[in-house]
Design an enzyme around this catalytic site. Structure first.
Site, PDB file in Angstrom:
ATOM      1  N   ASP A 150      -7.688  -8.122  -3.405  1.00  0.00           N
ATOM      2  CA  ASP A 150      -6.430  -8.560  -3.279  1.00  0.00           C
ATOM      3  C   ASP A 150      -6.440 -10.212  -3.019  1.00  0.00           C
ATOM      4  OD1 ASP A 150      -3.847  -8.521  -2.766  1.00  0.00           O
ATOM      5  OD2 ASP A 150      -3.629  -7.096  -1.106  1.00  0.00           O
ATOM      6  N   GLU A 196      -4.028  -9.738  -8.157  1.00  0.00           N
ATOM      7  CA  GLU A 196      -3.435 -11.333  -7.997  1.00  0.00           C
ATOM      8  C   GLU A 196      -2.175 -11.337  -8.138  1.00  0.00           C
ATOM      9  OE1 GLU A 196      -2.975 -15.171 -10.027  1.00  0.00           O
ATOM     10  OE2 GLU A 196      -2.920 -12.928 -10.707  1.00  0.00           O
ATOM     11  N   TRP A 197      -1.445 -10.119  -8.440  1.00  0.00           N
ATOM     12  CA  TRP A 197       0.035 -10.361  -8.835  1.00  0.00           C
ATOM     13  C   TRP A 197       0.607 -10.726  -9.859  1.00  0.00           C
ATOM     14  CZ3 TRP A 197      -0.412 -12.763  -3.398  1.00  0.00           C
ATOM     15  CH2 TRP A 197      -0.788 -11.503  -2.507  1.00  0.00           C
ATOM     16  N   GLY A 198      -0.261 -11.507 -10.628  1.00  0.00           N
ATOM     17  CA  GLY A 198       0.091 -11.999 -12.129  1.00  0.00           C
ATOM     18  C   GLY A 198       0.303 -13.637 -11.891  1.00  0.00           C
ATOM     19  N   ASP A 248       4.267  -6.553  -5.485  1.00  0.00           N
ATOM     20  CA  ASP A 248       4.109  -5.079  -5.062  1.00  0.00           C
ATOM     21  C   ASP A 248       5.600  -4.215  -5.585  1.00  0.00           C
ATOM     22  OD1 ASP A 248       1.982  -5.950  -3.922  1.00  0.00           O
ATOM     23  OD2 ASP A 248       2.490  -5.269  -1.824  1.00  0.00           O
TER      24      ASP A 248
END
Ligand code: GLA
Length: 409
Positions: free
Chosen positions: A149, A182-184, A204
């Site tokens: 994460d 890394e959520w982009g 998320d």
């Protein structure tokens, strides 16, 4: 001091190794279960063992869902005296090795979670400065998958951080699938094909089909938002590395039609299928979705092409995914809250997938047998236009097979 010397020694060792990611772990999109969407920090070894049991009893394991992944909050309050990670001894009294053995004995694989910064999103210790120790410990415990994460990473370079953990996993000597979370933010699809096996393309997901969920400073994404963020990235997905629009919310409280659409679009996008529901008490409706083998086969097709959003007419979307052996998956996706009647005029959808597969539908020349995957496999052909009803926030999903081919079943 001991800790620093140890880390340095491992660094030196690692620099002599050929640092590559583990190959062959994600030739098709990974499938499994993760604790976060349903249980958040409320996890313990009994739950994980029960989930592993249920994965086998329900047939999910046979259908391909093999990874049982612990998410955040498995940790003890601190590392051990040598800096190695240790698990919460109240929630996991038998320890991680015993849990991994239990899961492996069921024929399943097991995953763990950490964070590239100093703290996880749930406030547990992160891996920064301990990458080699952590990878080594995960390997010794017997883990097969790491979700990594991105909380508390101020001033850390994402490419450096994820590459460092990739190298540490390699050095630890056990094949571990590397899921980058890394959520982009830094567009990992542009740089991570040889770093991770999948990378989050979105923040998320939340339990909502069409509306964003505002949580103070951040928003959880609706299913629709995840789709819209992930759809344009298709050229970056391929066997070995996949775009990840986040874990599934199927079975967590959306309407059945919304669950079906959510699951179908993940399959059309060749997304990892990581269940996020309580599989111990899954309803028949949920089971019928996540266990539909013909729909899973669209996701897991060996060609490994992420599907294309071909066009859209007032909220009714038309998606195509080239499959092995000349087949196509074709999905009509109604994003709106009204049922839609539509007449499919096949040659209208003649196109060449120039961006990725170079494949052509060629409806003008090729007759296809059409199999309706959500409606009991009813069949028809592309000889004539076909009028269909696509219910509100739902899908129709077809598998098209050139008619000249031998019937597959
Ligand atoms: C982040 C991730 C989630 C989950 C939580 C755990 O928000 O994106 O998928 O792992 O952290 O704290």
């Amino acid at each position: 001091m001991k800790r620093i010397l140890f880390t340095l020694a491992l660094f030196a060792l690692a620099s002599t190794a050929s640092a590559q990611k583990w190959e062959g772990l994600a030739e098709t999109p990974p499938m499994g279960w993760n604790s976060w969407n349903k249980f958040a920090c409320e996890i313990n070894e009994e739950l994980i063992r029960e989930v592993a049991d249920a994965m086998v009893e329900t047939g999910l394991a046979d259908a391909g869902y093999v990874y049982i992944n612990l998410d955040d909050c498995w940790h003890a309050p601190t590392r051990d005296a040598d800096g190695f990670p240790q698990c919460d001894s109240v929630r996991f009294p038998s320890g991680m090795r015993a849990l991994a053995d239990y899961v492996h004995a069921k024929g399943l694989k097991i995953g763990i979670y950490s964070d590239a910064g100093c703290r996880t999103c749930g406030g547990r210790f992160g891996s920064v400065g301990h990458e080699y120790q952590d990878a080594l410990q995960y390997a010794r415990w017997g883990f097969d998958y790491l979700k990594y994460d991105w909380c508390e990473t101020e001033n850390i370079d994402p490419k450096g951080a994820y590459t460092l953990m990739r190298d540490a996993l390699r050095e630890a000597g056990r094949p571990i699938l590397f899921s980058m979370c890394e959520w982009g933010h830094s567009k990992p699809w542009e740089w991570a094909a040889d770093v991770g096996h999948m990378w989050r393309s979105t923040g998320d997901i939340g339990l909502s089909f069409s509306e964003q969920i505002v949580h103070g400073s951040w928003e959880a994404n609706s299913v629709l938002r995840c789709i819209d963020l992930n759809a344009p990235l298709r050229r970056y997905a391929a066997p070995g590395h996949w775009n990840d629009p986040d874990m599934l919310e199927v079975g967590n409280g959306l309407k059945n039609n919304q669950d079906r659409a959510h699951f179908t679009l993940w399959c059309m996008m060749a997304a990892p299928l990581i269940l996020g529901n309580d599989v111990r008490s899954m309803s028949d409706e949920t089971a019928a979705i996540v266990l539909n083998r013909e729909v899973i086969a669209i996701d897991q097709d060996p060609e490994g092409v992420q599907g294309l959003r071909h066009s859209e007419e007032e909220g009714l979307e038309f998606w195509f995914k080239p499959l092995a052996d000349g087949d196509w998956a074709f999905c009509l996706f109604n994003r709106t809250k009204e049922d839609r009647t539509y007449t499919i005029d096949w040659p209208h959808f003649d196109f060449v997938d120039e961006e990725v597969s170079q494949r052509a539908t060629a409806f003008g020349e090729t007759l296809y047998d059409v199999r309706d995957l959500w409606n009991g496999g009813k069949s028809f052909s592309t000889k004539k236009p076909r009028t269909v009803v696509v219910p509100a926030e739902d899908v129709l999903l077809y598998r098209l097979t050139p008619a000249a081919k031998q019937p597959r079943r």
